[in-house]
Design an enzyme around this catalytic site. Structure first.
Site, PDB file in Angstrom:
ATOM      1  N   GLY A  48     -10.388  -9.166  -1.403  1.00  0.00           N
ATOM      2  CA  GLY A  48      -9.302  -9.654  -0.558  1.00  0.00           C
ATOM      3  C   GLY A  48      -8.688 -10.978  -0.943  1.00  0.00           C
ATOM      4  O   GLY A  48      -7.492 -11.060  -1.231  1.00  0.00           O
ATOM      5  N   LYS A  74     -19.108 -17.439   0.283  1.00  0.00           N
ATOM      6  CA  LYS A  74     -20.534 -17.158   0.485  1.00  0.00           C
ATOM      7  C   LYS A  74     -21.186 -16.444  -0.675  1.00  0.00           C
ATOM      8  O   LYS A  74     -20.681 -15.433  -1.155  1.00  0.00           O
ATOM      9  CB  LYS A  74     -20.697 -16.277   1.724  1.00  0.00           C
ATOM     10  CG  LYS A  74     -20.410 -17.001   3.005  1.00  0.00           C
ATOM     11  CD  LYS A  74     -20.646 -16.077   4.162  1.00  0.00           C
ATOM     12  CE  LYS A  74     -20.490 -16.793   5.490  1.00  0.00           C
ATOM     13  NZ  LYS A  74     -20.514 -15.869   6.599  1.00  0.00           N
ATOM     14  N   ARG A 105       0.820  -1.222   0.000  1.00  0.00           N
ATOM     15  CA  ARG A 105       0.000   0.000   0.000  1.00  0.00           C
ATOM     16  C   ARG A 105       0.854   1.273   0.000  1.00  0.00           C
ATOM     17  O   ARG A 105       0.433   2.298  -0.530  1.00  0.00           O
ATOM     18  CB  ARG A 105      -0.929  -0.001   1.213  1.00  0.00           C
ATOM     19  CG  ARG A 105      -2.039  -1.001   1.023  1.00  0.00           C
ATOM     20  CD  ARG A 105      -2.923  -1.071   2.217  1.00  0.00           C
ATOM     21  NE  ARG A 105      -4.109  -1.847   1.897  1.00  0.00           N
ATOM     22  CZ  ARG A 105      -4.961  -2.285   2.806  1.00  0.00           C
ATOM     23  NH1 ARG A 105      -4.768  -2.028   4.085  1.00  0.00           N
ATOM     24  NH2 ARG A 105      -6.014  -2.973   2.432  1.00  0.00           N
ATOM     25  N   GLY A 131     -13.266  -4.052  -0.045  1.00  0.00           N
ATOM     26  CA  GLY A 131     -14.639  -3.591   0.188  1.00  0.00           C
ATOM     27  C   GLY A 131     -15.056  -2.516  -0.801  1.00  0.00           C
ATOM     28  O   GLY A 131     -16.175  -2.527  -1.327  1.00  0.00           O
TER      29      GLY A 131
END
Ligand code: AMP
Length: 395
Positions: A353, A197, A35, A376
């Site tokens: 992620g 999921k 980052r 996100g």
């Protein structure tokens, strides 16, 4: 869309929101500086233009001032990466920050202490945003990882720079890359969605069905679809309450002319363990006591030509439990197909992620057209949401 090119930074103080929320080990060493490296092009460009740079970021989720979350820990690493001295202000507001900012000369870099030492940051407090704003002349947002948050430094602050705000290079590239998928002109467009999921991806699927030609479903979310269709999934993970939704997705996809590719076989294991016994079984005939943990060979064979003929590819989520060697093959193979398609001219975007972790783990990072830095934030953009951090610059 205003970018660095729209401004002359000579003798100006650029106040840059970066995402330096990096992992630290027990001795506070930075263990992954990706980052920090990602913000370097923006910082270099402003310094080269004759400006100075004030960096603001959060680190972790501190409750008030906690030394373990001090950005002081990353000063040395940041200086190393930027190849320049990095000054540090032990507070991001008040006298300490003001004096440090005032004393900053062209060509110099100042890093402010963790913004989240103040609850006002996440609270999106106007007064706090105004205090931060007073430190610089031009506001640059280069933090994609927090662009989906309406925090003081990511969105509210932009109000105080009505004419002098822009995207940094990283954020601009993220937006452009996502738009290449969302407004895809290069067809066919294929989305590969995996991971555990279906519930966490449902809004993404709904939003992208209008934009894609093929939807490849893999990973743990598969079994909710297979069970809903009457298949036997043994002990595989499944969200029973999402079965109706899974059938709805398949129906809507059909109506929209999207070809859905569900796996036809699977690597089943008798335990959730790297050392488990495994066997290849049909996806809808998994015996009790066995669970599907990776894509089977026929499924991989079927998706290969789909990927290779795609011109735009979005990949979010692994095809199996790639963290364990025994179940990593499907994810690795998929990565290779996308890599080959990319070499043949397709645009490939990887984000979220776990797929980013997988791509890094299998050294495929450089093989993709773009690997997104914001999990996100990327998912919310794919869901069709307007991100506060982006909207604040565009306003
Ligand atoms: P997500 O965060 O939803 O993208 O899910 C990523 C996680 O899904 C990874 O940690 C994988 O290990 C896990 N995963 C992928 N396939 C399976 C599977 N068949 N069964 C259980 N977990 C899985």
């Amino acid at each position: 869309m205003k970018t660095l090119q729209d401004f002359n930074f000579k003798d100006k103080k650029a106040l840059i929101r970066v995402d330096f929320n990096v992992p630290l080990d027990a001795d506070f060493n930075v263990t992954d500086a990706t980052r920090i490296q990602a913000a370097k092009p923006t910082i270099d460009a402003i310094l080269a233009d004759g400006g100075s740079v004030i960096l603001m970021s959060h680190l972790g989720r501190p409750k008030g001032k906690e030394d373990k979350y001090s950005l002081q820990h990353i000063v040395q690493k940041t200086a190393e990466i930027l190849g320049k001295e990095v000054k540090f202000a032990a507070d991001c507001r008040g006298k300490i920050a003001e004096e440090a900012a005032q004393n900053l000369k062209s060509g110099e870099i100042l890093l402010l202490e963790n913004l989240r030492f103040y609850a006002e940051e996440e609270g999106g407090d106007k007064g706090f945003a105004q205090e931060l704003a007073s430190l610089g002349d031009i506001y640059v947002n280069d933090a994609f990882g927090t662009a989906h948050r309406a925090h003081a430094s990511t969105a509210i602050i932009a109000e105080y720079f009505p004419e002098s705000k822009c995207f940094g290079k990283l954020l601009a590239t993220e937006i452009e890359s996502l738009n290449k998928v969302l407004k895809a002109s290069k067809k066919p467009v294929t989305a590969v969605l995996g991971g555990s999921k279906v519930s966490s991806k449902i809004t993404v699927i709904e939003n992208i069905l209008d934009k894609i030609d093929h939807l490849i479903i893999g990973g743990g979310m598969t079994f909710t679809f297979i069970k809903a269709q009457g298949g036997k999934i043994g002990n595989s993970i499944c969200e029973d309450d999402k079965q109706e939704m899974a059938l709805d997705i398949l129906r809507i996809a059909k109506e929209k002319g999207v070809q859905v590719h569900l796996p036809v076989d699977v690597v089943a294991a008798n335990a959730f363990s790297n050392d488990a016994d495994t066997k290849i079984v049909a996806i809808n005939e998994i015996p009790d006591g066995w669970q599907g943990l990776d894509a089977g060979p026929k499924s991989l064979e079927e998706i290969k030509p789909v990927i290779l003929s795609s011109k735009t590819i979005l990949w979010n989520g692994p095809l199996g439990v790639f963290e364990m060697d025994t179940f990593s093959k499907g994810t690795i193979e998929l990565g290779k197909y996308i890599s080959e398609a990319t070499q043949n001219g397709a645009f490939s975007l990887v984000g979220g992620g776990d797929s980013v972790a997988a791509v890094k783990q299998f050294n495929l990072e450089d093989e993709m057209s773009y690997v997104s830095t914001g999990g996100g934030a990327m998912l919310e953009m794919l869901e069709g949401k307007i991100l506060p951090g982006i909207d604040a610059i565009l306003k």
